[in-house]
Design a protein around this motif. Structure first.
Motif, mmCIF file in Angstrom:
data_model
loop_
_atom_site.group_PDB
_atom_site.id
_atom_site.type_symbol
_atom_site.label_atom_id
_atom_site.label_comp_id
_atom_site.label_asym_id
_atom_site.label_seq_id
_atom_site.Cartn_x
_atom_site.Cartn_y
_atom_site.Cartn_z
ATOM 1 N N ILE A 17 0.833 -1.205 0.000
ATOM 2 C CA ILE A 17 0.000 0.000 0.000
ATOM 3 C C ILE A 17 0.866 1.253 0.000
ATOM 4 C CG2 ILE A 17 -1.629 1.348 1.385
ATOM 5 C CD1 ILE A 17 -2.852 -1.325 2.305
ATOM 6 N N ILE A 18 1.892 1.269 0.825
ATOM 7 C CA ILE A 18 2.790 2.430 0.884
ATOM 8 C C ILE A 18 3.468 2.653 -0.457
ATOM 9 C CG2 ILE A 18 4.927 3.318 1.917
ATOM 10 C CD1 ILE A 18 4.079 1.841 4.508
ATOM 11 N N ALA A 19 3.933 1.555 -1.080
ATOM 12 C CA ALA A 19 4.605 1.662 -2.383
ATOM 13 C C ALA A 19 3.646 2.186 -3.448
ATOM 14 C CB ALA A 19 5.167 0.298 -2.797
ATOM 15 N N LEU A 20 2.391 1.734 -3.408
ATOM 16 C CA LEU A 20 1.401 2.182 -4.391
ATOM 17 C C LEU A 20 1.087 3.668 -4.205
ATOM 18 C CD1 LEU A 20 -0.619 1.719 -6.647
ATOM 19 C CD2 LEU A 20 -2.216 0.769 -4.967
ATOM 20 N N VAL A 21 0.918 4.095 -2.955
ATOM 21 C CA VAL A 21 0.655 5.510 -2.686
ATOM 22 C C VAL A 21 1.806 6.379 -3.174
ATOM 23 C CG1 VAL A 21 0.365 7.232 -0.854
ATOM 24 C CG2 VAL A 21 -0.883 5.068 -0.728
ATOM 25 N N LEU A 22 3.036 5.977 -2.870
ATOM 26 C CA LEU A 22 4.206 6.749 -3.295
ATOM 27 C C LEU A 22 4.354 6.740 -4.818
ATOM 28 C CD1 LEU A 22 6.822 5.730 -0.567
ATOM 29 C CD2 LEU A 22 5.651 7.930 -0.832
ATOM 30 N N TYR A 23 4.035 5.613 -5.448
ATOM 31 C CA TYR A 23 4.124 5.497 -6.912
ATOM 32 C C TYR A 23 3.208 6.521 -7.579
ATOM 33 C CZ TYR A 23 4.318 3.092 -11.467
ATOM 34 O OH TYR A 23 4.507 2.786 -12.797
ATOM 35 N N ILE A 24 1.977 6.639 -7.062
ATOM 36 C CA ILE A 24 1.011 7.588 -7.611
ATOM 37 C C ILE A 24 1.454 9.024 -7.345
ATOM 38 C CG2 ILE A 24 -1.362 8.439 -7.407
ATOM 39 C CD1 ILE A 24 -2.216 5.543 -6.851
ATOM 40 N N LEU A 25 1.873 9.308 -6.104
ATOM 41 C CA LEU A 25 2.294 10.668 -5.758
ATOM 42 C C LEU A 25 3.523 11.091 -6.561
ATOM 43 C CD1 LEU A 25 1.820 10.636 -1.862
ATOM 44 C CD2 LEU A 25 0.361 11.727 -3.578
ATOM 45 N N LEU A 26 4.445 10.170 -6.753
ATOM 46 C CA LEU A 26 5.651 10.480 -7.531
ATOM 47 C C LEU A 26 5.315 10.745 -8.998
ATOM 48 C CD1 LEU A 26 8.080 7.877 -5.958
ATOM 49 C CD2 LEU A 26 8.356 10.371 -5.870
#
Length: 469
Positions: A17-26
């Motif tokens: 979940i953290i990786a997905l959130v950061l992927y979208i924000l990045l």
């Protein structure tokens, strides 16, 4: 022991979940500030999502994406290319993934009040058969997708998914709703200027915009009529009976007055926002859709004084729903790796030229050949929209002396059919995640008859235009 395994799975899920959130924000950050650290970190987040999914998800459910990654590695090795192509491919689908995730916010507005029931009550006397209900869903999907492109699939599906009567069998309901949505959507690519595939094809062939749109719209209307006719023939085999029509009786506790006007206002604001940001602010459609969805949804809950509910929706969305997207994200990332590999190695260009050589060797009409090339690429695992991106630079060199709009329409016909019959496409991924059924069922198995007949009619339509042009 079971407790420790559960704890480990919980931590792995949170890491995903953290990786997905950061992927979208990045990705969103990269649209306004390009920096190597941002792009490289995106690839790292994508790799984390791949690894965490592999650790907890049944391998049988990941056979297709693993195959796509394996093909990508084989291409890199066989062409003696740098493995960096695989790394770049990890962020190839960042725009699509952002769209797929954030478009879900639309359902929050739709489910907040009984808007759809109020809308359908206006024509309840006319919605008397499954075919008429199917026609309504197809038309609404086509209209909405003409503005929202692939975002129209979850938008339209979520409008109707909660209106199923409790006693109606799930298969007839899923078949009716899913085929109406995917067919209505797939026809928009033939004429809708905001659709990425349409834009890439028109740009790559230098086809005139309005003549291409007009001729494409004519084929789309033929496809719409054909879709309704095919459903009428299929409904008995799928045991679609009159009970599949949603319950349109009004609950005395429901206050529906004025809801139609409010619904149309918010839909107009959403579609108008997408149109303005894309055409006037020149934002890419894949970026414009999720950004406008977030802004309009936020404005909706503020205006309805429902911010506590909005915050709760966000918490559930991120903490729970994101973790259920593992297979879907894994498949999109693997498709992105293949697309990135084909682009970086140049093998995609060579593959297309090989297909053209085969078309000439078989002595096929070049317009028919182009349509079949796109479909074949789709069955090889290459998504249609990235295929248009990859091919747009060489389409202008198509031989035969045909009008550019006919070349464009031939390719778009292939894209339209591929969207619902290929093994994996973004629309099918979206639809399968919504109804919980397999890609093959919501795609090829339910739509093969419509696909074949529409392909034949489409080829005849384009040949007719070529004769009289």
């Amino acid at each position: 022991m079971k407790g420790s395994k559960g704890t480990i799975s919980h931590y792995i899920n949170n890491l995903f979940i953290i990786a997905l959130v950061l992927y979208i924000l990045l990705y969103l950050l990269s649209t306004i500030w390009e920096h190597p650290i941002i792009t490289e970190t995106q690839s790292i987040m994508a790799m984390i999502m791949l690894l965490t999914t592999l650790l907890v998800f049944p391998k049988r459910g990941l056979l297709l994406p693993i195959l796509l990654i394996t093909i990508s590695i084989i291409i890199v090795v066989s062409t003696s290319s740098s493995p960096i192509a695989l790394w770049i491919g990890l962020r190839e689908m960042n725009a699509i993934i952002t769209l797929v995730i954030l478009i879900g916010l639309v359902s929050w507005m739709i489910s907040h009040r009984p808007y759809v029931k109020a809308l359908m009550l206006l024509g309840k006397k006319k919605i008397t058969t499954p075919t008429r209900f199917y026609s309504l869903v197809t038309s609404i999907t086509h209209l909405i997708s003409s503005f929202m492109t692939v975002g129209g699939i979850p938008f339209s599906y979520q409008m109707f998914q909660n209106m199923k009567k409790p006693h109606v069998t799930q298969l007839p309901w899923d078949f009716t709703l899913s085929t109406a949505v995917i067919r209505g959507f797939s026809l928009t690519v033939l004429w809708t200027a905001v659709h990425p595939a349409f834009a890439y094809v028109v740009g790559g062939t230098n086809a005139p915009l309005f003549p291409t749109m007009f001729k494409g719209l004519g084929l789309a209307m033929i496809g719409m009529a054909l879709s309704i006719g095919i459903f009428s023939l299929q409904k008995s085999r799928k045991k679609v009976v009159d009970e599949v029509i949603p319950d349109l009786t009004m609950n005395p506790k429901e206050h529906l007055n004025g809801l139609v006007g409010k619904f149309l206002f918010w839909v107009s604001l959403l579609m108008g926002g997408i149109f303005i940001t894309h055409h006037f602010l020149k934002l890419d459609i894949l970026l414009a859709v999720p950004l406008v969805v977030v802004v309009v949804t936020t404005l909706y809950f503020i205006s309805n004084r429902a911010l506590p509910q909005y915050k709760k929706q966000w918490f559930t969305f991120v903490a729970i729903d994101f973790g259920k997207k593992k297979r879907e994200i894994f498949l999109m990332l693997s498709a992105g790796i293949l697309v990135g590999t084909l682009k970086e190695t140049g093998y995609g260009h060579d593959l297309f030229l090989y297909f053209l050589t085969i078309v000439e060797w078989l002595n096929l009409n070049i317009l028919m050949g182009l349509t079949l090339v796109v479909i074949l690429l789709g069955f090889c695992g290459f998504p249609p929209i990235p295929a248009m991106v990859l091919l747009s630079g060489i389409l202008i060199d198509i031989p035969g002396g045909y009008a550019p709009e006919l070349v464009a329409l031939s390719l778009l016909l292939g894209v339209s059919v591929t969207l619902f019959v290929a093994p994996v496409t973004v629309p099918l991924l979206l639809l399968a995640s919504l109804n919980g059924r397999s890609l093959s069922e919501v795609g090829l198995r339910w739509n093969i008859i419509f696909g074949i007949i529409f392909l034949v009619i489409g080829l005849v339509y384009i040949q007719g235009l070529a004769v009289f042009s």
